[in-house]
Design a protein around this motif. Structure first.
Motif, short mmCIF file in Angstrom:
data_model
loop_
_atom_site.label_atom_id
_atom_site.label_comp_id
_atom_site.label_asym_id
_atom_site.label_seq_id
_atom_site.Cartn_x
_atom_site.Cartn_y
_atom_site.Cartn_z
N ILE A 33 32.56 10.70 34.89
CA ILE A 33 32.52 11.19 33.78
C ILE A 33 31.92 12.64 33.67
CG2 ILE A 33 31.75 11.20 31.27
CD1 ILE A 33 32.01 8.05 31.40
N PHE A 34 30.78 12.67 34.32
CA PHE A 34 30.17 13.93 34.19
C PHE A 34 30.60 14.91 35.48
CE2 PHE A 34 27.07 11.56 31.61
CZ PHE A 34 26.74 12.57 30.80
N GLY A 35 31.20 14.46 36.33
CA GLY A 35 31.50 15.21 37.56
C GLY A 35 32.98 15.91 37.38
N LEU A 36 33.84 15.11 36.48
CA LEU A 36 35.14 15.57 36.43
C LEU A 36 35.36 16.84 35.45
CD1 LEU A 36 38.10 14.98 36.68
CD2 LEU A 36 38.01 13.60 34.40
N PRO A 37 34.48 17.15 34.53
CA PRO A 37 34.73 18.23 33.68
C PRO A 37 34.28 19.67 34.58
CG PRO A 37 33.58 16.70 32.06
CD PRO A 37 33.67 16.05 33.64
N GLY A 38 32.95 19.51 35.21
CA GLY A 38 32.62 20.76 36.06
C GLY A 38 33.56 20.83 37.08
N ASN A 39 34.23 19.85 37.77
CA ASN A 39 35.27 20.43 38.81
C ASN A 39 36.37 20.85 38.36
OD1 ASN A 39 34.05 19.57 41.78
ND2 ASN A 39 33.23 18.09 40.36
N LEU A 71 39.67 15.27 45.79
CA LEU A 71 39.99 14.00 46.60
C LEU A 71 39.38 13.10 46.07
CD1 LEU A 71 40.87 15.45 50.13
CD2 LEU A 71 42.52 14.44 48.33
N LEU A 72 37.86 13.13 45.99
CA LEU A 72 36.96 12.12 45.88
C LEU A 72 36.97 11.72 44.19
CD1 LEU A 72 34.49 10.47 46.48
CD2 LEU A 72 32.79 12.16 46.06
N LEU A 73 37.18 12.67 43.48
CA LEU A 73 37.57 12.24 42.02
C LEU A 73 38.75 11.46 41.66
CD1 LEU A 73 36.71 15.71 40.21
CD2 LEU A 73 35.52 13.51 39.92
N LEU A 74 39.88 11.73 42.66
CA LEU A 74 41.23 11.01 42.65
C LEU A 74 40.88 9.60 42.98
CD1 LEU A 74 43.66 13.64 43.81
CD2 LEU A 74 43.60 12.69 41.56
N ALA A 75 40.13 9.30 44.09
CA ALA A 75 39.91 7.89 44.60
C ALA A 75 38.88 7.14 44.12
CB ALA A 75 39.40 8.16 46.31
N LEU A 76 38.13 7.96 43.34
CA LEU A 76 36.81 7.06 42.70
C LEU A 76 37.37 5.96 41.70
CD1 LEU A 76 33.73 7.08 43.35
CD2 LEU A 76 33.52 8.54 41.56
N PRO A 77 38.29 6.24 40.85
CA PRO A 77 38.67 5.40 39.73
C PRO A 77 39.12 3.94 40.46
CG PRO A 77 39.68 7.42 39.09
CD PRO A 77 38.87 7.55 40.67
N PHE A 78 39.67 4.07 41.65
CA PHE A 78 40.20 2.77 42.42
C PHE A 78 39.00 1.90 42.79
CE2 PHE A 78 43.57 5.89 42.85
CZ PHE A 78 44.68 5.23 42.17
N CYS A 289 28.32 16.05 40.91
CA CYS A 289 27.99 16.62 39.57
C CYS A 289 27.32 17.86 39.82
CB CYS A 289 26.95 15.56 39.04
SG CYS A 289 27.82 14.04 38.45
N PHE A 290 26.80 18.19 41.14
CA PHE A 290 25.99 19.18 41.49
C PHE A 290 26.58 20.39 41.98
CE2 PHE A 290 23.03 15.83 41.52
CZ PHE A 290 22.21 16.11 40.46
N ASP A 291 27.99 20.18 42.81
CA ASP A 291 28.64 21.12 43.52
C ASP A 291 28.99 22.40 42.36
OD1 ASP A 291 28.37 19.93 46.01
OD2 ASP A 291 30.23 19.39 46.01
N PRO A 292 29.53 22.06 41.12
CA PRO A 292 29.70 23.15 40.45
C PRO A 292 28.84 23.89 40.08
CG PRO A 292 30.55 21.13 39.29
CD PRO A 292 29.89 20.66 40.53
N LEU A 293 27.38 23.53 40.13
CA LEU A 293 26.09 24.48 40.03
C LEU A 293 26.18 25.31 41.37
CD1 LEU A 293 23.69 21.80 38.59
CD2 LEU A 293 24.76 23.67 37.31
#
Length: 342
Positions: A33-39, A71-78, A289-293
């Protein structure tokens, strides 16, 4: 219903190791939830900013790191659905064959590109002719292509190799689906990826050590001290994130692999290793969550684009006296250096 269909193996009588995934799933949902908007914001910045097309070595590695995050965001929901126990059987099998492998492709791509970024930051501030050659855009793109091809060559067979048919069960362990050849390749994959991590960590350690040595050697010159301090802070900050994200996972990964390959058979030990692996994998995934920073800190056009949205950030980015002073010091000798470097 006691007879199984032909070709289907009955689940072995063994302890279940993945029946305590509730807390982990809650954290994964939080990270998603928090990583998706930043990326997604990072994607928009890189696409909408014309200067991103002038890719310098730093931006090449940052963009590839962003691809790994997506890629991680795409796979994480599964993974979340499987760990929650609400995924249908076919989706659970799909996760073991495809999305779980995608998570590890993303993980090791992030390891490689973070190591490149740390090394690139040090070389950029060294300001030597040899450094400039290593920072050529073509070299950075070639290196990135080699990383992706290498990871695909290692990982994709885990998706393609045959699996066993097992009876549907609530707690599916992905290793139970693997035939002997698949399990052997999986073990080889772990060893190869660990070797990649060791080499990347060596580059991180050397770059951080050289940056610190340069800082200590410039104490007598205030101007060099300020420039070296900026370089050391930049390298050390990214190196610290690298260590916290990936070192704990690799401490646990190899012993857990021995449990997967039945070298370790004690039930309680296998459960502890699995929980340790999941806990440290959670730390590795947290970098979403930290890569956008990191993009904001290392990529100046990123800050400028965000500054157009948030005036307070724009004011802070423009009025950073230390950065302005460092840029003025470097200006006469860095005509070939990236314009967007911090």
């Amino acid at each position: 219903m006691s007879n199984l269909s032909a070709g289907v193996d009955a689940p072995e009588k063994q302890c279940i190791i993945n029946d305590q995934m509730g807390p982990f799933t809650a954290f994964y949902i939080f990270i998603f939830i928090f990583g998706l908007p930043g990326n997604l914001l990072s994607v928009w910045v890189f696409i909408s900013n014309p200067r991103a097309k002038q890719q310098q070595s730093t931006s090449v590695y940052l963009i590839n790191l962003l691809v790994a995050d997506l890629l991680l965001l795409l796979a994480l929901p599964f993974k979340i659905l499987k760990d929650l126990g609400v995924a249908p059987w076919n989706l659970m099998v799909f996760h073991c064959q495809a999305s779980a492998v995608t998570i590890y492709i993303s993980l090791y791509a992030s390891v490689a590109f973070l190591a490149f970024i740390i090394t690139d930051r040090y070389l950029q501030d060294c300001n030597t002719l040899r450094s400039l050659r290593l920072q050529e855009v073509g070299f950075a793109r070639l290196l990135s292509l080699v990383v992706w091809l290498l990871l695909l060559l290692i990982m994709v067979p885990n998706m393609a190799l045959p699996i066993k048919q097992v009876q549907e069960q609530q707690y599916l362990s992905c290793s139970s689906l693997k035939k002997d050849i698949s399990l052997h390749w999986h073990t080889l994959t772990i060893f190869l990826c660990t070797a990649l991590f060791v080499n990347a960590s060596a580059a991180v350690l050397i770059s951080s050590g050289l940056a610190l040595k340069r800082l200590l050697g410039s104490r007598s010159d205030p101007k060099l001290w300020m420039n070296a301090r900026r370089a050391t802070v930049s390298v050390t900050a990214v190196a610290l994130a690298y260590v916290l994200s990936f070192v704990p996972y690799h401490v646990v990964r190899m012993p857990y692999t021995l449990a997967q390959t039945k070298v370790i058979t004690d039930c309680q030990t296998k459960r502890q290793l699995f929980l340790g692996k999941e806990s440290t994998l959670l730390l590795s995934v947290l970098h979403l969550c930290f890569d956008p920073l990191l993009f904001f800190y290392l990529y100046r056009p990123f800050r400028e684009t965000i500054g157009k949205i948030l005036p307070c950030i724009r004011k802070q980015a423009v009025s950073n006296p230390e950065e302005q002073a460092a840029q003025e010091m470097m200006q006469p000798t860095t005509s070939a250096q990236p314009e967007d470097a911090v």
